[in-house]
Write a protein that holds these residues in place. Structure first.
Motif, PDB file in Angstrom:
ATOM      1  N   CYS A 148       0.832  -1.206   0.000  1.00 60.39           N
ATOM      2  CA  CYS A 148       0.000   0.000   0.000  1.00 60.39           C
ATOM      3  C   CYS A 148       0.869   1.259   0.000  1.00 60.39           C
ATOM      4  CB  CYS A 148      -0.935   0.004   1.207  1.00 60.39           C
ATOM      5  SG  CYS A 148      -2.303  -1.172   1.084  1.00 60.39           S
ATOM      6  N   ALA A 149       1.884   1.261   0.851  1.00 61.38           N
ATOM      7  CA  ALA A 149       2.781   2.425   0.885  1.00 61.38           C
ATOM      8  C   ALA A 149       3.470   2.628  -0.456  1.00 61.38           C
ATOM      9  CB  ALA A 149       3.803   2.251   1.998  1.00 61.38           C
ATOM     10  N   ASP A 150       3.896   1.533  -1.069  1.00 62.19           N
ATOM     11  CA  ASP A 150       4.567   1.636  -2.359  1.00 62.19           C
ATOM     12  C   ASP A 150       3.587   1.986  -3.480  1.00 62.19           C
ATOM     13  OD1 ASP A 150       7.096   1.199  -1.373  1.00 62.19           O
ATOM     14  OD2 ASP A 150       7.042  -0.966  -1.687  1.00 62.19           O
ATOM     15  N   ARG A 200       1.138   4.100  -3.148  1.00 64.55           N
ATOM     16  CA  ARG A 200       1.108   5.568  -3.084  1.00 64.55           C
ATOM     17  C   ARG A 200       2.372   6.150  -3.714  1.00 64.55           C
ATOM     18  NH1 ARG A 200      -0.688   4.130   2.138  1.00 64.55           N
ATOM     19  NH2 ARG A 200      -2.892   4.615   2.502  1.00 64.55           N
ATOM     20  N   GLY A 201       3.498   5.491  -3.452  1.00 61.46           N
ATOM     21  CA  GLY A 201       4.760   5.955  -4.018  1.00 61.46           C
ATOM     22  C   GLY A 201       4.778   5.879  -5.530  1.00 61.46           C
ATOM     23  N   ALA A 202       4.166   4.835  -6.089  1.00 57.52           N
ATOM     24  CA  ALA A 202       4.103   4.700  -7.545  1.00 57.52           C
ATOM     25  C   ALA A 202       3.292   5.837  -8.165  1.00 57.52           C
ATOM     26  CB  ALA A 202       3.500   3.352  -7.929  1.00 57.52           C
ATOM     27  N   LEU A 203       2.165   6.165  -7.536  1.00 61.40           N
ATOM     28  CA  LEU A 203       1.367   7.297  -8.008  1.00 61.40           C
ATOM     29  C   LEU A 203       2.170   8.590  -7.947  1.00 61.40           C
ATOM     30  CD1 LEU A 203      -1.244   8.728  -8.869  1.00 61.40           C
ATOM     31  CD2 LEU A 203      -1.968   8.665  -6.464  1.00 61.40           C
ATOM     32  N   GLN A 204       2.854   8.813  -6.836  1.00 57.73           N
ATOM     33  CA  GLN A 204       3.655  10.027  -6.693  1.00 57.73           C
ATOM     34  C   GLN A 204       4.791  10.069  -7.714  1.00 57.73           C
ATOM     35  OE1 GLN A 204       3.064  12.664  -4.733  1.00 57.73           O
ATOM     36  NE2 GLN A 204       1.165  11.670  -4.073  1.00 57.73           N
ATOM     37  N   ALA A 205       5.368   8.908  -8.013  1.00 52.34           N
ATOM     38  CA  ALA A 205       6.433   8.859  -9.022  1.00 52.34           C
ATOM     39  C   ALA A 205       5.904   9.320 -10.373  1.00 52.34           C
ATOM     40  CB  ALA A 205       7.001   7.444  -9.117  1.00 52.34           C
ATOM     41  N   GLY A 206       4.726   8.835 -10.748  1.00 52.38           N
ATOM     42  CA  GLY A 206       4.143   9.259 -12.007  1.00 52.38           C
ATOM     43  C   GLY A 206       3.837  10.743 -12.027  1.00 52.38           C
ATOM     44  N   MET A 207       3.352  11.254 -10.922  1.00 53.48           N
ATOM     45  CA  MET A 207       3.003  12.672 -10.843  1.00 53.48           C
ATOM     46  C   MET A 207       4.233  13.561 -10.901  1.00 53.48           C
ATOM     47  SD  MET A 207      -0.058  12.373  -8.017  1.00 53.48           S
ATOM     48  CE  MET A 207      -0.148  14.135  -7.760  1.00 53.48           C
ATOM     49  N   ARG A 208       5.371  13.056 -10.432  1.00 49.18           N
ATOM     50  CA  ARG A 208       6.593  13.865 -10.481  1.00 49.18           C
ATOM     51  C   ARG A 208       7.095  14.084 -11.900  1.00 49.18           C
ATOM     52  NH1 ARG A 208       7.751  11.219  -5.535  1.00 49.18           N
ATOM     53  NH2 ARG A 208       8.908   9.550  -6.585  1.00 49.18           N
ATOM     54  N   SER A 209       6.572  13.330 -12.846  1.00 42.44           N
ATOM     55  CA  SER A 209       6.989  13.511 -14.244  1.00 42.44           C
ATOM     56  C   SER A 209       6.273  14.686 -14.898  1.00 42.44           C
ATOM     57  CB  SER A 209       6.685  12.236 -15.043  1.00 42.44           C
ATOM     58  OG  SER A 209       5.291  12.119 -15.302  1.00 42.44           O
ATOM     59  N   LEU A 210       5.284  15.242 -14.229  1.00 36.53           N
ATOM     60  CA  LEU A 210       4.398  16.211 -14.866  1.00 36.53           C
ATOM     61  C   LEU A 210       4.918  17.632 -14.756  1.00 36.53           C
ATOM     62  CD1 LEU A 210       1.020  14.775 -13.543  1.00 36.53           C
ATOM     63  CD2 LEU A 210       2.102  14.354 -15.766  1.00 36.53           C
ATOM     64  N   SER A 211       4.964  18.298 -15.882  1.00 32.41           N
ATOM     65  CA  SER A 211       5.270  19.718 -15.956  1.00 32.41           C
ATOM     66  C   SER A 211       4.627  20.222 -17.235  1.00 32.41           C
ATOM     67  CB  SER A 211       6.783  19.959 -15.978  1.00 32.41           C
ATOM     68  OG  SER A 211       7.381  19.314 -17.092  1.00 32.41           O
ATOM     69  N   ALA A 212       4.552  21.510 -17.405  1.00 32.23           N
ATOM     70  CA  ALA A 212       3.897  22.076 -18.582  1.00 32.23           C
ATOM     71  C   ALA A 212       4.522  21.518 -19.860  1.00 32.23           C
ATOM     72  CB  ALA A 212       4.003  23.592 -18.551  1.00 32.23           C
ATOM     73  N   GLY A 213       3.699  20.910 -20.711  1.00 37.40           N
ATOM     74  CA  GLY A 213       4.171  20.384 -21.986  1.00 37.40           C
ATOM     75  C   GLY A 213       4.934  19.080 -21.903  1.00 37.40           C
ATOM     76  N   GLN A 222       7.225   2.793 -14.030  1.00 36.59           N
ATOM     77  CA  GLN A 222       7.911   1.541 -14.340  1.00 36.59           C
ATOM     78  C   GLN A 222       9.249   1.447 -13.605  1.00 36.59           C
ATOM     79  OE1 GLN A 222       6.810  -0.897 -17.136  1.00 36.59           O
ATOM     80  NE2 GLN A 222       7.899  -2.019 -15.539  1.00 36.59           N
ATOM     81  N   ARG A 223       9.981   2.542 -13.579  1.00 36.39           N
ATOM     82  CA  ARG A 223      11.265   2.570 -12.889  1.00 36.39           C
ATOM     83  C   ARG A 223      11.074   2.309 -11.400  1.00 36.39           C
ATOM     84  NH1 ARG A 223      13.690   8.087 -13.676  1.00 36.39           N
ATOM     85  NH2 ARG A 223      13.433   7.471 -15.853  1.00 36.39           N
ATOM     86  N   PHE A 224      10.048   2.941 -10.825  1.00 39.82           N
ATOM     87  CA  PHE A 224       9.742   2.755  -9.404  1.00 39.82           C
ATOM     88  C   PHE A 224       9.409   1.285  -9.126  1.00 39.82           C
ATOM     89  CE2 PHE A 224       6.850   2.498  -5.835  1.00 39.82           C
ATOM     90  CZ  PHE A 224       7.338   3.403  -4.920  1.00 39.82           C
ATOM     91  N   ALA A 225       8.546   0.678  -9.957  1.00 37.37           N
ATOM     92  CA  ALA A 225       8.133  -0.708  -9.752  1.00 37.37           C
ATOM     93  C   ALA A 225       9.298  -1.672  -9.913  1.00 37.37           C
ATOM     94  CB  ALA A 225       7.017  -1.059 -10.728  1.00 37.37           C
ATOM     95  N   ASP A 226      10.074  -1.495 -10.970  1.00 36.87           N
ATOM     96  CA  ASP A 226      11.192  -2.402 -11.231  1.00 36.87           C
ATOM     97  C   ASP A 226      12.213  -2.376 -10.094  1.00 36.87           C
ATOM     98  OD1 ASP A 226      10.033  -3.034 -13.635  1.00 36.87           O
ATOM     99  OD2 ASP A 226      11.422  -1.864 -14.860  1.00 36.87           O
ATOM    100  N   LYS A 227      12.485  -1.198  -9.581  1.00 33.07           N
ATOM    101  CA  LYS A 227      13.478  -1.050  -8.522  1.00 33.07           C
ATOM    102  C   LYS A 227      13.077  -1.800  -7.264  1.00 33.07           C
ATOM    103  CE  LYS A 227      16.056   2.487  -5.971  1.00 33.07           C
ATOM    104  NZ  LYS A 227      16.244   3.958  -5.802  1.00 33.07           N
ATOM    105  N   GLN A 254      -4.178  -0.069  -6.063  1.00 30.75           N
ATOM    106  CA  GLN A 254      -4.373   1.037  -6.983  1.00 30.75           C
ATOM    107  C   GLN A 254      -4.587   2.308  -6.173  1.00 30.75           C
ATOM    108  OE1 GLN A 254      -7.701   2.566  -7.223  1.00 30.75           O
ATOM    109  NE2 GLN A 254      -7.987   3.181  -9.348  1.00 30.75           N
ATOM    110  N   TYR A 255      -3.903   3.369  -6.580  1.00 30.70           N
ATOM    111  CA  TYR A 255      -4.138   4.709  -6.028  1.00 30.70           C
ATOM    112  C   TYR A 255      -4.309   5.644  -7.212  1.00 30.70           C
ATOM    113  CZ  TYR A 255      -2.869   2.819  -1.524  1.00 30.70           C
ATOM    114  OH  TYR A 255      -2.857   2.053  -0.374  1.00 30.70           O
ATOM    115  N   GLU A 256      -5.305   6.526  -7.121  1.00 30.55           N
ATOM    116  CA  GLU A 256      -5.686   7.326  -8.293  1.00 30.55           C
ATOM    117  C   GLU A 256      -6.038   8.754  -7.893  1.00 30.55           C
ATOM    118  OE1 GLU A 256      -9.058   7.113 -11.845  1.00 30.55           O
ATOM    119  OE2 GLU A 256      -9.328   5.948 -10.008  1.00 30.55           O
ATOM    120  N   HIS A 257      -5.600   9.682  -8.723  1.00 32.55           N
ATOM    121  CA  HIS A 257      -6.019  11.078  -8.630  1.00 32.55           C
ATOM    122  C   HIS A 257      -6.503  11.551  -9.993  1.00 32.55           C
ATOM    123  CE1 HIS A 257      -5.260  12.412  -4.596  1.00 32.55           C
ATOM    124  NE2 HIS A 257      -3.960  12.203  -4.637  1.00 32.55           N
ATOM    125  N   THR A 258      -7.448  12.501  -9.973  1.00 33.84           N
ATOM    126  CA  THR A 258      -7.807  13.260 -11.165  1.00 33.84           C
ATOM    127  C   THR A 258      -7.106  14.608 -11.087  1.00 33.84           C
ATOM    128  OG1 THR A 258      -9.978  12.211 -11.442  1.00 33.84           O
ATOM    129  CG2 THR A 258      -9.692  14.403 -12.402  1.00 33.84           C
TER     130      THR A 258
END
Length: 250
Positions: free
Chosen positions: A122-124, A126-139, A150-155, A230-234
Motif C-alpha cells: 500500500c505504501a509503495d 502511493r509511491g508509484a502514483l507520486q512517481a508518475g506525478m513527479r513527471s508532470l510539468s507544462a508540456g 515503471q522505474r519505481f516498480a522495477d526497482k 491502486q491509487y488514483e487522482h484526477t
C-alpha cells in the motif's frame, strides 16, 4: 476533456472535492465484518448528499454506486454480500458526476491483520502514483508518467497490471485522450497541454500483469496469491504544471 473556461475549472474542482471526501470517509469506515454492499451504501448516501451521481452507474449501468474490490479482485468489484475479512486488501474506487463534470479517485486499504507485506505494498502503491506525478510539468511527454512508474516498480521488484490504464476524464468518465499507460511505452508520443483533464492510476502488484473478467461480467481478477493495489487522482494540466482535483482523497 480540455478545460478552457473558468466555470469549467470550478465545476471540476467541485466534483473533485466531492469524490475525494467520499473516498476519504469510506476508507475511514472500512472495517472487517461489514459487507461490500454496506460500504457501497455509505458511498451512495454521501454522493447523494452532495448532489452528485455515481459515474459508473450513469455511464455503464454498473450495479453499484462505487467499485469495491477485495483481494484478487483488483478493479470494478460489484458491491454484494461479500464480508470484508480481517486480513483482506480492499480497493475502493469512487467516480461521480455533478453538473456535467466528472472526477475519479481510488485507493487501497489493508485490513488490520493483512500483514506487513500488504501494508508495504500500500505504501509503495502511493509511491508509484507520486512517481508518475513527479513527471508532470507544462508540456511534458505523457510517456514520462509510465516511465517513472515503471522505474519505481522495477526497482522494488513489483509488476504493473498492463491492461488497466490511466485515462482522460472531465466531461465523461472515460474520454479523450483515451488510455494513458502507467508503464513505459516508447510508442507514446503525446504531451500534456494546458487544460487537459486526466487521471493517473497505477496498479502495482506482487506478480500480476493482466486481469480476467469474473462470471459477474464486471469484476476484474488477477491470479490467486498475488496482491495488487491502486491509487488514483484526477488532475488538470496548467501552464505551471498540474492541479490535483482530488487532493486529500487518500
Amino acid at each position: 476533456m480540455t478545460s478552457t473556461q473558468d466555470h469549467e475549472l470550478e465545476g471540476l474542482r467541485d466534483i473533485g472535492a466531492i469524490v475525494a471526501a467520499v473516498l476519504r470517509e469510506m476508507i475511514a469506515r472500512t472495517e472487517p465484518g461489514m459487507t461490500t454492499r454496506e460500504l457501497d451504501a455509505l458511498g451512495r448516501a454521501l454522493l447523494e448528499r452532495e448532489g452528485a451521481r455515481s459515474a459508473p452507474h450513469l455511464a455503464y449501468d454498473f450495479p453499484g454506486a462505487t467499485c469495491i474490490s477485495v483481494n484478487e479482485c483488483v478493479a470494478h468489484g460489484v458491491p454484494d454480500e461479500t464480508v470484508i475479512g480481517p486480513a483482506d486488501l480492499v480497493n475502493i474506487d469512487v467516480s461521480a458526476e455533478k453538473n456535467g463534470f466528472y472526477a475519479d479517485t481510488g485507493a487501497s486499504v489493508a485490513m488490520p491483520k493483512a500483514g506487513p507485506r500488504a501494508r508495504k505494498l500500500c505504501a509503495d502503491g502511493r509511491g508509484a502514483l507520486q512517481a508518475g506525478m513527479r513527471s508532470l510539468s507544462a508540456g511534458a511527454p505523457l510517456r514520462g508518467i509510465g516511465e517513472r512508474i515503471q522505474r519505481f516498480a522495477d526497482k522494488r521488484g513489483y509488476t504493473l497490471v498492463r491492461d488497466l490504464a490511466s485515462h482522460g476524464v472531465g466531461a465523461a468518465l472515460h474520454e479523450e485522450p483515451g488510455e494513458i499507460p502507467t508503464w513505459f511505452d516508447p510508442r507514446e508520443r503525446r504531451r500534456l497541454h494546458d487544460g487537459l483533464v486526466f487521471t493517473i492510476e497505477p496498479f502495482l502488484s506482487t506478480g500480476a500483469r493482466s486481469v480476467g473478467i469474473a462470471s459477474d461480467g464486471w469484476s476484474l481478477m488477477t491470479m490467486p496469491g498475488t496482491m495488487t493495489v491502486q491509487y488514483e487522482h484526477t488532475m488538470v494540466a496548467t501552464r505551471d504544471g498540474v492541479e490535483i482535483l482530488t487532493a486529500g482523497a487518500h
